[in-house]
Design a protein around this motif. Structure first.
Motif, PDB file in Angstrom:
ATOM      1  N   ALA A 105      -8.917  -1.259  31.096  1.00  0.00           N
ATOM      2  CA  ALA A 105      -8.058  -0.828  32.211  1.00  0.00           C
ATOM      3  C   ALA A 105      -7.377  -2.034  32.859  1.00  0.00           C
ATOM      4  O   ALA A 105      -7.875  -3.163  32.784  1.00  0.00           O
ATOM      5  CB  ALA A 105      -8.894  -0.085  33.254  1.00  0.00           C
ATOM      6  N   LEU A 106      -6.245  -1.789  33.518  1.00  0.00           N
ATOM      7  CA  LEU A 106      -5.558  -2.819  34.294  1.00  0.00           C
ATOM      8  C   LEU A 106      -6.351  -3.068  35.582  1.00  0.00           C
ATOM      9  O   LEU A 106      -6.555  -2.153  36.383  1.00  0.00           O
ATOM     10  CB  LEU A 106      -4.132  -2.343  34.643  1.00  0.00           C
ATOM     11  CG  LEU A 106      -3.299  -3.233  35.568  1.00  0.00           C
ATOM     12  CD1 LEU A 106      -3.067  -4.623  34.963  1.00  0.00           C
ATOM     13  CD2 LEU A 106      -1.948  -2.559  35.877  1.00  0.00           C
ATOM     14  N   VAL A 107      -6.827  -4.305  35.745  1.00  0.00           N
ATOM     15  CA  VAL A 107      -7.588  -4.669  36.945  1.00  0.00           C
ATOM     16  C   VAL A 107      -6.625  -5.208  38.010  1.00  0.00           C
ATOM     17  O   VAL A 107      -5.812  -6.082  37.721  1.00  0.00           O
ATOM     18  CB  VAL A 107      -8.650  -5.741  36.610  1.00  0.00           C
ATOM     19  CG1 VAL A 107      -9.332  -6.257  37.872  1.00  0.00           C
ATOM     20  CG2 VAL A 107      -9.688  -5.174  35.625  1.00  0.00           C
ATOM     21  N   VAL A 108      -6.736  -4.679  39.218  1.00  0.00           N
ATOM     22  CA  VAL A 108      -5.861  -5.106  40.319  1.00  0.00           C
ATOM     23  C   VAL A 108      -6.718  -5.762  41.401  1.00  0.00           C
ATOM     24  O   VAL A 108      -7.624  -5.126  41.944  1.00  0.00           O
ATOM     25  CB  VAL A 108      -5.101  -3.913  40.937  1.00  0.00           C
ATOM     26  CG1 VAL A 108      -4.133  -4.402  42.004  1.00  0.00           C
ATOM     27  CG2 VAL A 108      -4.381  -3.107  39.856  1.00  0.00           C
ATOM     28  N   ALA A 147      -5.677 -16.781  32.673  1.00  0.00           N
ATOM     29  CA  ALA A 147      -4.205 -16.839  32.784  1.00  0.00           C
ATOM     30  C   ALA A 147      -3.494 -15.982  31.737  1.00  0.00           C
ATOM     31  O   ALA A 147      -2.470 -15.358  32.034  1.00  0.00           O
ATOM     32  CB  ALA A 147      -3.730 -18.285  32.699  1.00  0.00           C
ATOM     33  N   ALA A 148      -4.009 -15.942  30.527  1.00  0.00           N
ATOM     34  CA  ALA A 148      -3.293 -15.261  29.440  1.00  0.00           C
ATOM     35  C   ALA A 148      -3.159 -13.767  29.675  1.00  0.00           C
ATOM     36  O   ALA A 148      -2.256 -13.126  29.144  1.00  0.00           O
ATOM     37  CB  ALA A 148      -3.993 -15.512  28.108  1.00  0.00           C
ATOM     38  N   ARG A 149      -4.065 -13.177  30.452  1.00  0.00           N
ATOM     39  CA  ARG A 149      -4.051 -11.725  30.669  1.00  0.00           C
ATOM     40  C   ARG A 149      -3.546 -11.362  32.062  1.00  0.00           C
ATOM     41  O   ARG A 149      -3.654 -10.204  32.492  1.00  0.00           O
ATOM     42  CB  ARG A 149      -5.461 -11.149  30.463  1.00  0.00           C
ATOM     43  CG  ARG A 149      -6.098 -11.592  29.142  1.00  0.00           C
ATOM     44  CD  ARG A 149      -7.269 -10.739  28.733  1.00  0.00           C
ATOM     45  NE  ARG A 149      -6.887  -9.348  28.512  1.00  0.00           N
ATOM     46  CZ  ARG A 149      -6.210  -8.902  27.439  1.00  0.00           C
ATOM     47  NH1 ARG A 149      -5.865  -9.728  26.479  1.00  0.00           N
ATOM     48  NH2 ARG A 149      -5.897  -7.620  27.327  1.00  0.00           N
ATOM     49  N   ALA A 164       3.750  -7.256  27.356  1.00  0.00           N
ATOM     50  CA  ALA A 164       3.073  -5.954  27.461  1.00  0.00           C
ATOM     51  C   ALA A 164       2.376  -5.839  28.819  1.00  0.00           C
ATOM     52  O   ALA A 164       2.440  -4.781  29.472  1.00  0.00           O
ATOM     53  CB  ALA A 164       2.069  -5.788  26.319  1.00  0.00           C
ATOM     54  N   ILE A 165       1.727  -6.916  29.231  1.00  0.00           N
ATOM     55  CA  ILE A 165       1.048  -6.863  30.539  1.00  0.00           C
ATOM     56  C   ILE A 165       2.078  -6.823  31.663  1.00  0.00           C
ATOM     57  O   ILE A 165       1.927  -6.080  32.649  1.00  0.00           O
ATOM     58  CB  ILE A 165       0.077  -8.059  30.682  1.00  0.00           C
ATOM     59  CG1 ILE A 165      -1.011  -7.970  29.595  1.00  0.00           C
ATOM     60  CG2 ILE A 165      -0.547  -8.081  32.073  1.00  0.00           C
ATOM     61  CD1 ILE A 165      -1.946  -9.155  29.538  1.00  0.00           C
ATOM     62  N   TRP A 166       3.168  -7.609  31.480  1.00  0.00           N
ATOM     63  CA  TRP A 166       4.231  -7.575  32.497  1.00  0.00           C
ATOM     64  C   TRP A 166       4.735  -6.136  32.667  1.00  0.00           C
ATOM     65  O   TRP A 166       4.888  -5.639  33.778  1.00  0.00           O
ATOM     66  CB  TRP A 166       5.383  -8.506  32.084  1.00  0.00           C
ATOM     67  CG  TRP A 166       6.355  -8.765  33.199  1.00  0.00           C
ATOM     68  CD1 TRP A 166       6.334  -9.806  34.067  1.00  0.00           C
ATOM     69  CD2 TRP A 166       7.471  -7.937  33.582  1.00  0.00           C
ATOM     70  NE1 TRP A 166       7.356  -9.696  34.962  1.00  0.00           N
ATOM     71  CE2 TRP A 166       8.073  -8.548  34.699  1.00  0.00           C
ATOM     72  CE3 TRP A 166       7.997  -6.749  33.094  1.00  0.00           C
ATOM     73  CZ2 TRP A 166       9.197  -8.022  35.327  1.00  0.00           C
ATOM     74  CZ3 TRP A 166       9.112  -6.201  33.729  1.00  0.00           C
ATOM     75  CH2 TRP A 166       9.704  -6.838  34.830  1.00  0.00           C
ATOM     76  N   GLU A 225      14.888  -5.975  27.829  1.00  0.00           N
ATOM     77  CA  GLU A 225      13.608  -5.456  27.343  1.00  0.00           C
ATOM     78  C   GLU A 225      12.565  -6.568  27.398  1.00  0.00           C
ATOM     79  O   GLU A 225      12.780  -7.638  26.814  1.00  0.00           O
ATOM     80  CB  GLU A 225      13.805  -4.989  25.897  1.00  0.00           C
ATOM     81  CG  GLU A 225      12.591  -4.302  25.270  1.00  0.00           C
ATOM     82  CD  GLU A 225      12.290  -2.959  25.914  1.00  0.00           C
ATOM     83  OE1 GLU A 225      11.112  -2.555  25.895  1.00  0.00           O
ATOM     84  OE2 GLU A 225      13.229  -2.332  26.460  1.00  0.00           O
ATOM     85  N   PRO A 226      11.425  -6.354  28.101  1.00  0.00           N
ATOM     86  CA  PRO A 226      10.375  -7.379  28.069  1.00  0.00           C
ATOM     87  C   PRO A 226       9.981  -7.707  26.625  1.00  0.00           C
ATOM     88  O   PRO A 226       9.732  -6.790  25.834  1.00  0.00           O
ATOM     89  CB  PRO A 226       9.215  -6.723  28.831  1.00  0.00           C
ATOM     90  CG  PRO A 226       9.903  -5.778  29.772  1.00  0.00           C
ATOM     91  CD  PRO A 226      11.086  -5.252  29.006  1.00  0.00           C
ATOM     92  N   GLY A 227       9.953  -8.993  26.293  1.00  0.00           N
ATOM     93  CA  GLY A 227       9.636  -9.423  24.935  1.00  0.00           C
ATOM     94  C   GLY A 227      10.864  -9.774  24.117  1.00  0.00           C
ATOM     95  O   GLY A 227      10.740 -10.446  23.088  1.00  0.00           O
TER      96      GLY A 227
END
Lengths: 305, 305
Positions: A58-61, A105-107, A146-148, A282-284
């Motif tokens: 899951a995306l952690v906030v 940092a990478a995630r 993808a995370i962005w 488009e991101p990427g």
């Protein structure tokens, strides 16, 4: 959702209202009990909440105050190292540095929803807090597209528009338009009070409006300004130079022309600033980070992704 | 009434509404014609208007912009040297100095009604402009108690409360609560605009309120600030010291504690300032000037005389 105060609580509500599965952690048991009573999945057990996130990727906030960020990130690194990560803290470069220090940092893609009220805590939280708000999504070099996109889609799902900006540019901008205004308001309030009840009794609209935010709780103002100390220092130095130059013109020529005319033009520019929609990046895709940042600098926002 | 702009025109209307015989002068014929069309006694012939005042020993009120004050005072000295004299200009010590230069000091008591709107000219004038406003009546050493009382009664007749204050104290107070706010608003607007459309697009309430008066017409802001240059310079220097001290604390300790806590206390003091009624000080009685000034410094106002 780590932290269930005004922002974190509102985000948990908004995410669930948008049809997402979401759950939250809060250190204080009372907020957890309130959230549960309102029908939300909440816990004061950080390891358990993060374990569930790790199992589902899951995306952690992160939605805790700046002084608590480091401790929460240590737990994320231990219990949810595989999850994408964002935050809703009002300053970006210091959070990004703390994230890097924990090897995350990478995630990570930082975020900052520009929303709030004078109140705080779960009881003030509102699923509509982010509707029509501006949500800055950090667009730094090397960011994972993808995370962005996942962070931007969360912001859009909550009803906000997304402003792409590099972390250091975000911090410089909010120093100018949010933190410096507080310092100037405090200084103006002091000048009025130094004139005693005579001066305060003569004060009208210009003083009332110019000192309004000096009435904010000092602890909140301090936390906000001090978390962004480097960028605020740069903005304050620039303003000290502007005011010192004005001081010289006033002393030497009894003139305020340069400051007053430039300030009027600046206020007009602010009144006429228009948001326009960023499309087709488009991101990427090649140079997407630079292109999004450039669009954000020119007042562009994303309304869909 | 010399000058039939927003303030002078409103004063002519208010004086007539209060049952007084009053007549006015304006340099531009169009304002004179408008005033006559509205049923008022107005003329563009300064010598004639002042001759009528001299014949009746009427109270002469100077209501022209600061740059025009000197020329009008020369005419007062020539055509109405026996009349009591006051003014409604927003700065007091410079007018007082000009009055003295024309040998009119003995018959002069300055005044400043703290009222106004964004509009100007006779067409914007309103008999109720001064209702519930604060009207500073200059309470300087050696002032004539009969003339002081006449000026205060005019202010009361227009519906204002009277704040007694020495001219230099008035100028220092309005520098703090009216002129300094404009300079800080201009500087804040410049800081925001220097952050470009990114910063301006993120701006919310603190920036909007803090820069509001930077939207005022530059010519009006300049005229107001530059007429009070000495007192404004003192207020600006004090604020530069406050901000420089804050800058050092921010740079050395990443702390804003001292400024933020003091500014909060100052704003609270402003919010809680209360006007109280001055009673029992008869103009002309022993130490009346010092007693009235002391009461004004402590927030006192006269509601009757």
């Amino acid at each position: 959702m780590l932290g269930l105060g005004l922002i974190g609580g509102s985000l948990l509500r908004a995410a669930v209202a948008a049809g997402r599965e979401a759950w939250g952690y809060n250190r204080s048991v009372s907020a957890v009990e309130q959230a549960r009573a309102d029908g939300f999945d909440a816990s004061a057990d950080l390891a358990e909440v993060l374990g569930k996130a790790q199992a589902r990727r899951a995306l952690v906030v992160v939605g805790v105050p700046m002084p608590a960020v480091d401790g929460v990130l240590a737990a994320v690194a231990e219990f949810a190292p595989g999850c994408p990560l964002t935050d809703v803290v009002s300053v970006k470069a210091p959070v990004s540095a703390a994230v890097a220090a924990h090897g995350l940092a990478a995630r990570y893609v930082g975020g900052h929803p520009m929303a709030g009220t004078a109140e705080s805590g779960w009881t003030a939280s509102d699923a509509n807090l982010f509707r029509d708000a501006v949500w800055v999504v950090a667009t730094d070099n090397g960011v994972d597209p993808a995370i962005w996109s996942a962070v931007a889609r969360l912001a859009l799902a909550c009803g906000s528009v997304v402003v792409p900006a590099e972390s250091v540019e975000h911090d410089g901008a909010v120093a100018r338009i949010s933190h410096l205004p507080h310092l100037l308001a405090e200084a103006l309030a002091l000048s009025g009070a130094a004139g005693g009840d005579l001066a305060l009794g003569l004060a009208a609209g210009s003083f009332r409006d110019g000192t309004r935010v000096a009435g904010s709780a000092p602890a909140l103002v301090r936390a906000m300004c001090e978390a962004n100390a480097d960028a605020l220092l740069a903005a304050l130095d620039e303003t000290l130079t502007v005011l010192s130059t004005a001081r010289t013109a006033l002393a030497d020529f009894a003139s305020t022309a340069e400051l007053v005319e430039a300030g009027y033009d600046a206020r007009l520019r602010y009144e006429n600033v228009e948001r326009w929609e960023i499309t087709g990046i488009e991101p990427g895709s090649p140079d997407w980070v630079e292109r999004l940042r450039d669009a954000g600098r020119r007042g562009g926002v994303l309304r869909a992704l």
